[in-house]
Design an enzyme around this catalytic site. Structure first.
Site, PDB file in Angstrom:
ATOM      1  N   ASP A  36     -25.722   9.024  25.402  1.00  0.00           N
ATOM      2  CA  ASP A  36     -24.152   8.929  25.198  1.00  0.00           C
ATOM      3  C   ASP A  36     -23.488   7.622  25.140  1.00  0.00           C
ATOM      4  OD1 ASP A  36     -24.431  11.608  25.760  1.00  0.00           O
ATOM      5  OD2 ASP A  36     -23.911  11.473  27.952  1.00  0.00           O
ATOM      6  N   LYS A  57     -20.003  11.332  23.149  1.00  0.00           N
ATOM      7  CA  LYS A  57     -18.636  12.014  23.190  1.00  0.00           C
ATOM      8  C   LYS A  57     -17.707  11.543  23.867  1.00  0.00           C
ATOM      9  CE  LYS A  57     -20.947  15.685  24.355  1.00  0.00           C
ATOM     10  NZ  LYS A  57     -20.591  16.631  25.583  1.00  0.00           N
ATOM     11  N   MET A 165     -12.559  12.042  34.950  1.00  0.00           N
ATOM     12  CA  MET A 165     -11.745  12.228  33.768  1.00  0.00           C
ATOM     13  C   MET A 165     -10.372  12.578  34.025  1.00  0.00           C
ATOM     14  SD  MET A 165     -14.786  15.013  32.063  1.00  0.00           S
ATOM     15  CE  MET A 165     -15.436  15.411  33.266  1.00  0.00           C
TER      16      MET A 165
HETATM   17  N1  SAH Z   1     -22.316  12.300  34.379  1.00  0.00           N
HETATM   18  C1  SAH Z   1     -21.346  11.134  34.572  1.00  0.00           C
HETATM   19  C2  SAH Z   1     -19.907  11.847  34.584  1.00  0.00           C
HETATM   20  C3  SAH Z   1     -19.457  12.118  33.201  1.00  0.00           C
HETATM   21  S1  SAH Z   1     -17.927  12.698  32.789  1.00  0.00           S
HETATM   22  C4  SAH Z   1     -21.663  10.807  36.096  1.00  0.00           C
HETATM   23  O1  SAH Z   1     -22.349  11.080  36.756  1.00  0.00           O
HETATM   24  O2  SAH Z   1     -20.708   9.543  36.422  1.00  0.00           O
HETATM   25  C5  SAH Z   1     -17.205  11.066  32.220  1.00  0.00           C
HETATM   26  C6  SAH Z   1     -16.312  10.633  33.483  1.00  0.00           C
HETATM   27  O3  SAH Z   1     -17.076   9.844  34.395  1.00  0.00           O
HETATM   28  C7  SAH Z   1     -15.300   9.776  33.048  1.00  0.00           C
HETATM   29  O4  SAH Z   1     -14.193  10.259  32.486  1.00  0.00           O
HETATM   30  C8  SAH Z   1     -14.978   9.022  34.494  1.00  0.00           C
HETATM   31  O5  SAH Z   1     -14.133   9.698  35.177  1.00  0.00           O
HETATM   32  C9  SAH Z   1     -16.483   8.831  34.938  1.00  0.00           C
HETATM   33  N2  SAH Z   1     -16.891   7.653  34.899  1.00  0.00           N
HETATM   34  C10 SAH Z   1     -18.097   7.592  33.836  1.00  0.00           C
HETATM   35  N3  SAH Z   1     -18.548   5.945  34.065  1.00  0.00           N
HETATM   36  C11 SAH Z   1     -17.666   5.877  34.755  1.00  0.00           C
HETATM   37  C12 SAH Z   1     -17.556   4.171  35.248  1.00  0.00           C
HETATM   38  N4  SAH Z   1     -18.491   3.389  35.197  1.00  0.00           N
HETATM   39  N5  SAH Z   1     -16.561   3.925  36.354  1.00  0.00           N
HETATM   40  C13 SAH Z   1     -15.876   5.084  36.550  1.00  0.00           C
HETATM   41  N6  SAH Z   1     -15.940   6.176  36.120  1.00  0.00           N
HETATM   42  C14 SAH Z   1     -16.922   6.605  35.305  1.00  0.00           C
END
Ligand code: SAH
Length: 261
Positions: A36, A57, A165
């Site tokens: 990803d 994505k 998100m």
């Molecule tokens: N599976 C991922 C989430 C995917 S959805 C998890 O468990 O974290 C993508 C969202 O995750 C982003 O819009 C944001 O809200 C959050 N996200 C992903 N990486 C991040 C990070 N390093 N710091 C803060 N939020 C993050």
């Protein structure tokens, strides 16, 4: 031709060293890695000989469609390969895991899941705040601010709610939180790029949340609302500030809440 096997691996939300040991070992066994957008390129060191395929994505913008990812997974696994499906954070949290598992199951391909550190937990660590608290922090909800209808979704389901998100629509989230009954002075903590060296933590309340976009614009962020966002009283260090603290900004400046841990 023997069917391959797919290992869904949580990469953690930030720098490569947040992956679990089990995840890193599984990565090393894979001959193909579908990864990803938000995963650290440094993870390649765990599987340097594997074929790395970018299926990132980003929000709702143009990118590899989910159907295409499902097809690629099945195609690669059908060659007999061990395929790592590397997802940011934890695969089971807002990761479209179910669609991919279904596509594999329909094709008769086995899969397994290795967990990862989800963003909500990395954000709690970045801000040095426990998500649950004895007494008043007895439940946590992980909520996506986006739905398929692209409508913002904000309820009041738990003592602490962590919104994923929500980055592009903090003003709307603030409005919906108020409508859902969260008082204007409820603590809100926003953490972007949690787990990376340049992570940013900022403190707000439901009323002032819209100003958070000034410091987190364009960065993946989670928004923690309620008990888990409340700062823990910290003993001041001898100098009175924590290492890395920004100098205090002037009063009324939205950047006053800005800290780089
Ligand atoms: N599976 C991922 C989430 C995917 S959805 C998890 O468990 O974290 C993508 C969202 O995750 C982003 O819009 C944001 O809200 C959050 N996200 C992903 N990486 C991040 C990070 N390093 N710091 C803060 N939020 C993050």
């Amino acid at each position: 031709m023997s069917a391959g096997h797919v290992i869904f691996i949580g990469a953690g939300p930030g720098a490569a060293d947040l992956i679990t040991l089990r995840g890193a070992r599984a990565l090393a066994r894979a001959s193909v890695v579908l990864y990803d957008a938000l995963t650290d390129p440094a993870l390649r060191e765990f599987a340097p000989a594997a074929e790395w395929v970018d299926v990132g994505k980003r929000g709702f913008s143009a990118s590899t469609g989910q159907d295409r990812i499902n097809v690629l997974l099945v195609q690669y696994a059908s060659t007999g390969a061990i395929v790592a499906r590397l997802k940011g954070g934890d695969p089971s949290v807002f990761g479209r895991l179910e669609e991919e598992q279904q596509a594999l199951a329909e094709a008769g391909i086995t899969s397994e899941v290795i967990p990862g550190v989800t963003s909500a937990l990395a954000a709690a660590a970045a801000s040095s705040r426990p998500l649950t608290r004895r007494g008043d922090g007895r439940s946590v909800a992980l909520t996506t601010a986006m739905t398929q209808e692209r409508e913002l979704n904000a309820g009041r389901r738990a003592d602490t709610e962590v919104f994923y998100m929500a980055g592009r629509q903090l003003a709307m989230l603030a409005r919906r939180l108020a409508e859902a009954g969260w008082p204007a002075d409820t603590p809100v903590c926003v953490v972007s790029r949690a787990g990376w060296p340049d992570q940013i933590v900022s403190d707000h309340d439901v009323g002032t949340l819209p100003t958070a976009c000034l410091v987190h614009s364009g960065r993946p962020a989670v928004v923690t609302v309620g008990v888990g966002a409340r700062p823990v009283l910290q003993r001041a260090s001898p100098a009175g500030v924590r290492a890395g603290d920004e100098p205090a900004a002037s009063e009324g400046d939205p950047a006053a809440a800005f800290t780089r841990p």
